[in-house]
Enzyme design. Structure first.
Site, mmCIF file in Angstrom:
data_model
loop_
_atom_site.group_PDB
_atom_site.id
_atom_site.type_symbol
_atom_site.label_atom_id
_atom_site.label_comp_id
_atom_site.label_asym_id
_atom_site.label_seq_id
_atom_site.Cartn_x
_atom_site.Cartn_y
_atom_site.Cartn_z
ATOM 1 N N ASN A 123 0.837 -1.396 0.148
ATOM 2 C CA ASN A 123 -0.053 0.142 -0.137
ATOM 3 C C ASN A 123 0.466 1.688 0.127
ATOM 4 O O ASN A 123 0.457 2.455 -0.458
ATOM 5 C CB ASN A 123 -1.587 0.283 1.266
ATOM 6 C CG ASN A 123 -0.720 0.005 2.329
ATOM 7 O OD1 ASN A 123 1.003 0.031 2.642
ATOM 8 N ND2 ASN A 123 -1.133 0.619 3.683
ATOM 9 N N GLU B 171 6.020 -2.833 11.894
ATOM 10 C CA GLU B 171 4.410 -2.834 11.460
ATOM 11 C C GLU B 171 3.787 -3.835 10.974
ATOM 12 O O GLU B 171 3.256 -3.915 9.725
ATOM 13 C CB GLU B 171 4.474 -1.190 11.091
ATOM 14 C CG GLU B 171 2.935 -0.219 10.922
ATOM 15 C CD GLU B 171 2.606 0.090 9.643
ATOM 16 O OE1 GLU B 171 4.032 0.665 9.345
ATOM 17 O OE2 GLU B 171 1.641 0.610 9.421
ATOM 18 N N CYS C 232 -3.022 0.098 7.401
ATOM 19 C CA CYS C 232 -3.194 -0.315 8.704
ATOM 20 C C CYS C 232 -4.020 0.861 9.691
ATOM 21 O O CYS C 232 -4.591 0.288 10.510
ATOM 22 C CB CYS C 232 -1.819 -1.224 8.692
ATOM 23 S SG CYS C 232 -0.517 0.648 8.958
#
Ligand code: G3H
Length: 497
Positions: A170, A265, A299
């Site tokens: 992304n 992450e 996210c």
């Protein structure tokens, strides 16, 4: 056009994008390529090299050699090169953004924003690096019981070695440079393994570092099949640190990686708690921005709204009014909602929607899908027995759970395996702080949707959402270790002076 002009050398004669090793663009000896499917057309749009384990070995070997020299390069010179790379990247924002549009269906304007933000990140990192790496500590021994002033300790930050950077689809440019720039300024070398969707944008970005004049071998970019080179890279004995952003794979990597620092992450189920006293217009605007920007594929997207029953009808009405205004279509047309990245992602999202339907959620819009394109959908009256109450769709589908107390909202947030970000909307700052303290997430935003940026802010997840903290300063610190030199003096003579 991708791979033309200054980028011509990154593509081979068959139109397959090369990988970058030892300062050169190369074709893999495998003779194989990996297709990149355009999420909008669902046709192969680009191809990248399917690198071999042998090629990975060579890359790591040259990264280790280049790092030794780079660590001795004056800090100001490292910063200078990073500033140059930032300028080159910004200069070529248009072709790189075009790749993002074709590979990951990022809306055209957001694609440009990603590249510009990345240039800014690199420059900020160079500035921050010269400050925080330019100073160390000086300690004296007699502050610890039993010691005389016979030892002086000097500490400084030294690089780790080879940093393996694995960004997600992304933000294949921004979340690559958020690893590359701190690693380089700190004196490390970089091996980049971009995501398949987004690899071509990442290769263009790497070429900007090449054009800026970084030493051979210091930066490499390897593409290929995860099944062939994934574990091989993450378990490679020559790698000294892994910085990963993505999904569950990160948990598997953390179990297999050696005794090296990890920065991870992973996912999030970012909750948005809306209290009775909230500014509902502000709340609705942030629910829509937070839940639907880049079609929910962040996210930090709002992934569940927990709203007090007494204001739920009004909030849902306001959100729906804004959802109706979202444009749906092609990323080239800069639509708000664009196709999700892969067919399997779209199928997964659909599975969550069907589960919620079967269990009685209220559909505020009709469910509609064409190929990978899913129209924005707000699901009201979602209950904890529905999958969407807990799983992250990573798509433009947002569940609303009505709550009867703040405690209920906090309980739902904390019952999640994830703990990335959360947000709370209220006019009562004292209440907001107490809720922030109670939410088990790395960050809580008060009266705004979750977000990673500005990129120098600390960014971290609890539980399955990650390991370590990002943000420019934290990443630089994480990619260094402390080195001490202790000067031992003769026993003091109390007669002196
Ligand atoms: O997808 C994960 C990103 O770190 C989110 O970044 O908040 O800037 O969209 P963002």
């Amino acid at each position: 056009m991708a791979g033309s002009g200054v980028f011509a050398e990154i593509k081979d004669g068959d139109g397959v994008f090369r990988y970058y090793s030892d300062g050169e663009w190369k074709a893999s000896a495998s003779g194989k390529s990996v297709p990149i499917i355009n999420p909008t057309t669902r046709n192969t749009h680009f191809k990248v090299q399917a690198c071999t384990q042998e090629e990975v070995n060579k890359i790591v070997e040259s990264a280790r050699a280049a790092q030794k020299l780079w660590a001795k390069t004056p800090l100001w010179k490292r910063a200078e090169l990073l500033h140059r790379a930032a300028a080159v990247l910004k200069e070529h924002k248009a072709p790189i953004a075009e790749c993002l549009v074709k590979e990951i269906a990022k809306p055209a304007k957001d694609a440009v924003t990603e590249v510009v933000r990345s240039g800014d990140l690199i420059s900020y990192c160079a500035e921050e690096g010269v400050r925080i790496l330019g100073e160390g500590k000086f300690l004296v021994s007699d502050s610890f019981p039993g010691n005389e002033r016979t030892k002086y300790c000097l500490t400084s930050k030294i690089p780790l070695g080879v940093v393996l950077a694995i960004p997600p689809f992304n933000y294949p440019v921004n979340l690559a440079v958020s690893k590359i720039a701190p690693a380089l300024i700190a004196g490390n070398s970089i091996v980049l393994k971009p995501p398949t969707q987004g690899a071509v944008a990442a290769l263009h970005m790497v070429h900007c570092f090449h054009l800026a004049g970084f030493p051979r071998g210091l930066i490499s970019c390897v593409t290929g099949k995860g099944s062939e080179i994934g574990d091989f890279l993450t378990m490679h004995p020559g790698v000294s640190c892994i910085s990963f952003t993505g999904g569950d794979t990160g948990i598997a990597i953390s179990k297999k990686a050696g005794m090296i620092p990890l920065q991870m992450e992973l996912g999030g189920k970012d909750a948005c708690i809306i209290l009775e006293d909230a500014d509902l217009d502000l709340g609705a605007a942030n629910v829509v921005k937070g839940g639907f920007s880049y079609s929910g594929q962040r996210c930090t997207a709002v992934k569940v709204v927990l709203v007090m029953e007494s204001v739920a009808d009004e909030l849902v009405e306001k959100v729906n009014a804004k959802v109706r205004k979202l444009t749906v279509g092609a990323p080239e047309d800069d639509c708000d909602i664009t196709p999700v990245v892969t067919e399997s992602s779209a199928n997964f999202i659909e599975g969550l929607v069907m589960d919620a339907k079967q269990k009685g959620a209220t559909f505020c819009q009709e469910y509609r899908r064409e190929g990978n394109l899913i129209w924005p959908l707000l699901l009201d009256h979602v209950r904890p027995d529905m999958r969407i109450a807990w799983e992250e769709p990573f798509g433009p589908v947002l569940p609303v759970i009505r709550i009867n107390s703040v405690e209920e909202g906090i309980h739902h947030c904390n019952a999640s395996n994830f703990g990335l970000q959360g947000c709370v909307f209220t006019r009562d700052i004292n209440k907001a702080i107490l809720i922030s303290d109670a939410m088990e997430t790395g960050t809580v935003q008060i009266n705004s949707a979750p977000a990673r940026g500005p990129d120098h802010f600390p960014f971290q997840g609890l539980k399955d959402s990650g390991i370590g903290s990002q943000g420019i300063t934290n990443s630089i610190n994480m990619m260094t270790k402390i080195k001490s030199t202790v000067i031992n003096l003769p026993t003091p003579s109390y007669t002196m002076g």
